[in-house]
Scaffold this motif. Sequence first.
Motif, PDB file in Angstrom:
ATOM      1  N   PHE A   1     -23.196  30.770  -3.387  1.00 42.21           N
ATOM      2  CA  PHE A   1     -24.532  30.554  -2.819  1.00 42.21           C
ATOM      3  C   PHE A   1     -24.519  30.689  -1.303  1.00 42.21           C
ATOM      4  O   PHE A   1     -23.548  30.303  -0.658  1.00 42.21           O
ATOM      5  CB  PHE A   1     -25.016  29.132  -3.155  1.00 42.21           C
ATOM      6  CG  PHE A   1     -25.158  28.847  -4.624  1.00 42.21           C
ATOM      7  CD1 PHE A   1     -24.028  28.656  -5.419  1.00 42.21           C
ATOM      8  CD2 PHE A   1     -26.408  28.746  -5.213  1.00 42.21           C
ATOM      9  CE1 PHE A   1     -24.149  28.380  -6.775  1.00 42.21           C
ATOM     10  CE2 PHE A   1     -26.537  28.473  -6.568  1.00 42.21           C
ATOM     11  CZ  PHE A   1     -25.402  28.293  -7.360  1.00 42.21           C
ATOM     12  N   TYR A   2     -25.607  31.195  -0.758  1.00 45.74           N
ATOM     13  CA  TYR A   2     -25.879  31.073   0.682  1.00 45.74           C
ATOM     14  C   TYR A   2     -26.964  30.014   0.790  1.00 45.74           C
ATOM     15  O   TYR A   2     -28.122  30.281   0.462  1.00 45.74           O
ATOM     16  CB  TYR A   2     -26.377  32.382   1.273  1.00 45.74           C
ATOM     17  CG  TYR A   2     -25.293  33.451   1.334  1.00 45.74           C
ATOM     18  CD1 TYR A   2     -24.359  33.474   2.365  1.00 45.74           C
ATOM     19  CD2 TYR A   2     -25.210  34.435   0.354  1.00 45.74           C
ATOM     20  CE1 TYR A   2     -23.368  34.453   2.430  1.00 45.74           C
ATOM     21  CE2 TYR A   2     -24.219  35.416   0.404  1.00 45.74           C
ATOM     22  CZ  TYR A   2     -23.315  35.417   1.443  1.00 45.74           C
ATOM     23  OH  TYR A   2     -22.336  36.380   1.510  1.00 45.74           O
ATOM     24  N   GLY A   3     -26.586  28.824   1.179  1.00 39.41           N
ATOM     25  CA  GLY A   3     -27.555  27.736   1.154  1.00 39.41           C
ATOM     26  C   GLY A   3     -28.007  27.520  -0.273  1.00 39.41           C
ATOM     27  O   GLY A   3     -27.192  27.302  -1.162  1.00 39.41           O
TER      28      GLY A   3
ATOM     29  N   GLN B   1     -28.784  31.879  -4.461  1.00 45.54           N
ATOM     30  CA  GLN B   1     -27.591  32.261  -5.218  1.00 45.54           C
ATOM     31  C   GLN B   1     -27.311  33.750  -5.058  1.00 45.54           C
ATOM     32  O   GLN B   1     -28.193  34.581  -5.269  1.00 45.54           O
ATOM     33  CB  GLN B   1     -27.774  31.902  -6.701  1.00 45.54           C
ATOM     34  CG  GLN B   1     -26.506  32.111  -7.506  1.00 45.54           C
ATOM     35  CD  GLN B   1     -26.499  31.373  -8.833  1.00 45.54           C
ATOM     36  OE1 GLN B   1     -27.514  30.803  -9.241  1.00 45.54           O
ATOM     37  NE2 GLN B   1     -25.364  31.376  -9.506  1.00 45.54           N
ATOM     38  N   ALA B   2     -26.100  34.080  -4.661  1.00 43.31           N
ATOM     39  CA  ALA B   2     -25.727  35.486  -4.471  1.00 43.31           C
ATOM     40  C   ALA B   2     -24.849  35.990  -5.615  1.00 43.31           C
ATOM     41  O   ALA B   2     -24.948  37.141  -6.020  1.00 43.31           O
ATOM     42  CB  ALA B   2     -25.012  35.659  -3.141  1.00 43.31           C
ATOM     43  N   LEU B   3     -23.963  35.144  -6.115  1.00 39.88           N
ATOM     44  CA  LEU B   3     -23.121  35.536  -7.248  1.00 39.88           C
ATOM     45  C   LEU B   3     -23.476  34.671  -8.447  1.00 39.88           C
ATOM     46  O   LEU B   3     -23.553  33.448  -8.345  1.00 39.88           O
ATOM     47  CB  LEU B   3     -21.635  35.357  -6.913  1.00 39.88           C
ATOM     48  CG  LEU B   3     -21.092  36.120  -5.709  1.00 39.88           C
ATOM     49  CD1 LEU B   3     -19.584  35.914  -5.585  1.00 39.88           C
ATOM     50  CD2 LEU B   3     -21.414  37.614  -5.773  1.00 39.88           C
TER      51      LEU B   3
ATOM     52  N   GLY C   1     -20.701  48.878  -6.494  1.00 38.86           N
ATOM     53  CA  GLY C   1     -22.069  48.415  -6.677  1.00 38.86           C
ATOM     54  C   GLY C   1     -22.908  48.785  -5.468  1.00 38.86           C
ATOM     55  O   GLY C   1     -22.374  48.984  -4.372  1.00 38.86           O
ATOM     56  N   ARG C   2     -24.207  48.873  -5.691  1.00 38.41           N
ATOM     57  CA  ARG C   2     -25.113  49.223  -4.583  1.00 38.41           C
ATOM     58  C   ARG C   2     -25.119  48.134  -3.511  1.00 38.41           C
ATOM     59  O   ARG C   2     -24.606  47.046  -3.719  1.00 38.41           O
ATOM     60  CB  ARG C   2     -26.527  49.422  -5.133  1.00 38.41           C
ATOM     61  CG  ARG C   2     -26.707  50.767  -5.813  1.00 38.41           C
ATOM     62  CD  ARG C   2     -28.151  50.974  -6.202  1.00 38.41           C
ATOM     63  NE  ARG C   2     -28.471  50.223  -7.389  1.00 38.41           N
ATOM     64  CZ  ARG C   2     -28.648  50.755  -8.607  1.00 38.41           C
ATOM     65  NH1 ARG C   2     -28.537  52.056  -8.782  1.00 38.41           N
ATOM     66  NH2 ARG C   2     -28.937  49.999  -9.638  1.00 38.41           N
ATOM     67  N   ASN C   3     -25.783  48.435  -2.395  1.00 39.28           N
ATOM     68  CA  ASN C   3     -25.904  47.465  -1.305  1.00 39.28           C
ATOM     69  C   ASN C   3     -26.494  46.151  -1.790  1.00 39.28           C
ATOM     70  O   ASN C   3     -27.455  46.143  -2.553  1.00 39.28           O
ATOM     71  CB  ASN C   3     -26.827  47.997  -0.203  1.00 39.28           C
ATOM     72  CG  ASN C   3     -26.151  49.073   0.614  1.00 39.28           C
ATOM     73  OD1 ASN C   3     -24.940  49.266   0.511  1.00 39.28           O
ATOM     74  ND2 ASN C   3     -26.927  49.771   1.412  1.00 39.28           N
ATOM     75  N   GLY C   4     -25.897  45.069  -1.330  1.00 41.22           N
ATOM     76  CA  GLY C   4     -26.454  43.749  -1.596  1.00 41.22           C
ATOM     77  C   GLY C   4     -26.174  43.210  -2.987  1.00 41.22           C
ATOM     78  O   GLY C   4     -26.726  42.196  -3.386  1.00 41.22           O
ATOM     79  N   MET C   5     -25.294  43.859  -3.742  1.00 42.41           N
ATOM     80  CA  MET C   5     -25.032  43.419  -5.118  1.00 42.41           C
ATOM     81  C   MET C   5     -23.972  42.335  -5.217  1.00 42.41           C
ATOM     82  O   MET C   5     -23.741  41.760  -6.280  1.00 42.41           O
ATOM     83  CB  MET C   5     -24.652  44.623  -5.992  1.00 42.41           C
ATOM     84  CG  MET C   5     -25.797  45.584  -6.193  1.00 42.41           C
ATOM     85  SD  MET C   5     -27.246  44.732  -6.885  1.00 42.41           S
ATOM     86  CE  MET C   5     -28.445  46.059  -6.936  1.00 42.41           C
ATOM     87  N   GLY C   6     -23.283  42.084  -4.092  1.00 41.74           N
ATOM     88  CA  GLY C   6     -22.377  40.932  -4.071  1.00 41.74           C
ATOM     89  C   GLY C   6     -20.908  41.241  -3.831  1.00 41.74           C
ATOM     90  O   GLY C   6     -20.066  40.375  -4.007  1.00 41.74           O
ATOM     91  N   LYS C   7     -20.590  42.456  -3.375  1.00 43.40           N
ATOM     92  CA  LYS C   7     -19.183  42.819  -3.186  1.00 43.40           C
ATOM     93  C   LYS C   7     -18.536  41.984  -2.070  1.00 43.40           C
ATOM     94  O   LYS C   7     -17.490  41.372  -2.262  1.00 43.40           O
ATOM     95  CB  LYS C   7     -19.060  44.315  -2.883  1.00 43.40           C
ATOM     96  CG  LYS C   7     -19.707  45.190  -3.953  1.00 43.40           C
ATOM     97  CD  LYS C   7     -19.644  46.669  -3.611  1.00 43.40           C
ATOM     98  CE  LYS C   7     -20.393  47.091  -2.358  1.00 43.40           C
ATOM     99  NZ  LYS C   7     -21.867  46.954  -2.448  1.00 43.40           N
ATOM    100  N   THR C   8     -19.191  41.991  -0.918  1.00 45.42           N
ATOM    101  CA  THR C   8     -18.636  41.241   0.214  1.00 45.42           C
ATOM    102  C   THR C   8     -18.623  39.744  -0.081  1.00 45.42           C
ATOM    103  O   THR C   8     -17.670  39.043   0.267  1.00 45.42           O
ATOM    104  CB  THR C   8     -19.433  41.541   1.502  1.00 45.42           C
ATOM    105  OG1 THR C   8     -19.290  42.934   1.785  1.00 45.42           O
ATOM    106  CG2 THR C   8     -18.917  40.739   2.681  1.00 45.42           C
ATOM    107  N   THR C   9     -19.662  39.263  -0.761  1.00 44.82           N
ATOM    108  CA  THR C   9     -19.700  37.836  -1.102  1.00 44.82           C
ATOM    109  C   THR C   9     -18.559  37.473  -2.046  1.00 44.82           C
ATOM    110  O   THR C   9     -17.956  36.406  -1.914  1.00 44.82           O
ATOM    111  CB  THR C   9     -21.066  37.482  -1.732  1.00 44.82           C
ATOM    112  OG1 THR C   9     -22.096  37.886  -0.832  1.00 44.82           O
ATOM    113  CG2 THR C   9     -21.183  35.986  -1.967  1.00 44.82           C
ATOM    114  N   THR C  10     -18.235  38.361  -2.974  1.00 44.06           N
ATOM    115  CA  THR C  10     -17.091  38.118  -3.861  1.00 44.06           C
ATOM    116  C   THR C  10     -15.810  37.981  -3.049  1.00 44.06           C
ATOM    117  O   THR C  10     -15.021  37.051  -3.248  1.00 44.06           O
ATOM    118  CB  THR C  10     -16.946  39.265  -4.888  1.00 44.06           C
ATOM    119  OG1 THR C  10     -18.128  39.309  -5.685  1.00 44.06           O
ATOM    120  CG2 THR C  10     -15.735  39.080  -5.779  1.00 44.06           C
TER     121      THR C  10
END
Length: 228
Positions: free
Chosen positions: A12-14, A17-19, A36-45
Amino acid sequence: MMLLQIEGLQSFYGRSQALFNVNLSMEEGQVVALMGRNGMGKTTTIRSLCRIMPYRHGNVRFLDRDLAAMRPHRVARLGIGLVPEGRRCFPNLSVHENLVVAARPGAWSLERVGLLFPRLRERQNQMARTLSGGEQQMLAIGRALMTNPKLLILDEATEGLAPVIRQEIWAAVRELKGEGQSILIVDKTLKELMRVADRCTILERGANVWDGAPADLDGDIQDRFLGV
Ligand code: ATP
């Protein structure tokens, strides 16, 4: 033993929920592409597994150790070498100094980094801030290698770089793979990614939607999950 095992990861960001449900397992010596496309959660993973951001649900195990309660520097010491998006080096240290301060005992040395990236050897006394973007990226990778990571994570390592430098970085990635280095990699250059990866996993809105060998990632799947 599995190198990395992520199960049911939620992040989560605050309160946002991102993942929602990320699963990923990797064996030693494998190169796995996280797609995955932009914003799909790669960096967050990646940020979650390195514990740069906390995860609230799910399991992340690295060499059978539970990472849930660990601080980022402990994760790094266990053997995860992260090259984050946007290449972090010390701008006012020389190439040589940047590499030396990252060093931990193991097989990697200044000489070996210099063989992998001759450009760095040629510029060893130059301040990092005066390097080109691509050279800084090489330095960021070199710094991660100097920690002797069991798992190297490359997040958009070739983004925004000149084609010649990109090719040098891909050549280095292939060389590392040949030496048995485990690598988790996020990159937009599909062709190169599929050439080097043993397995691909695709994220969509914070969950895995496809997992398989690059050869099975056909046009339909690309259109469905990776097309813009
Ligand atoms: P990209 O290729 O654009 O970096 P990505 O697949 O790496 O995409 P993430 O950066 O992990 O995607 O983003 C996943 C989701 O989390 C997106 O919906 C994004 O808007 C959101 N997100 C990312 N960073 C933050 C942040 N700092 N604060 C709030 N939400 C964020």
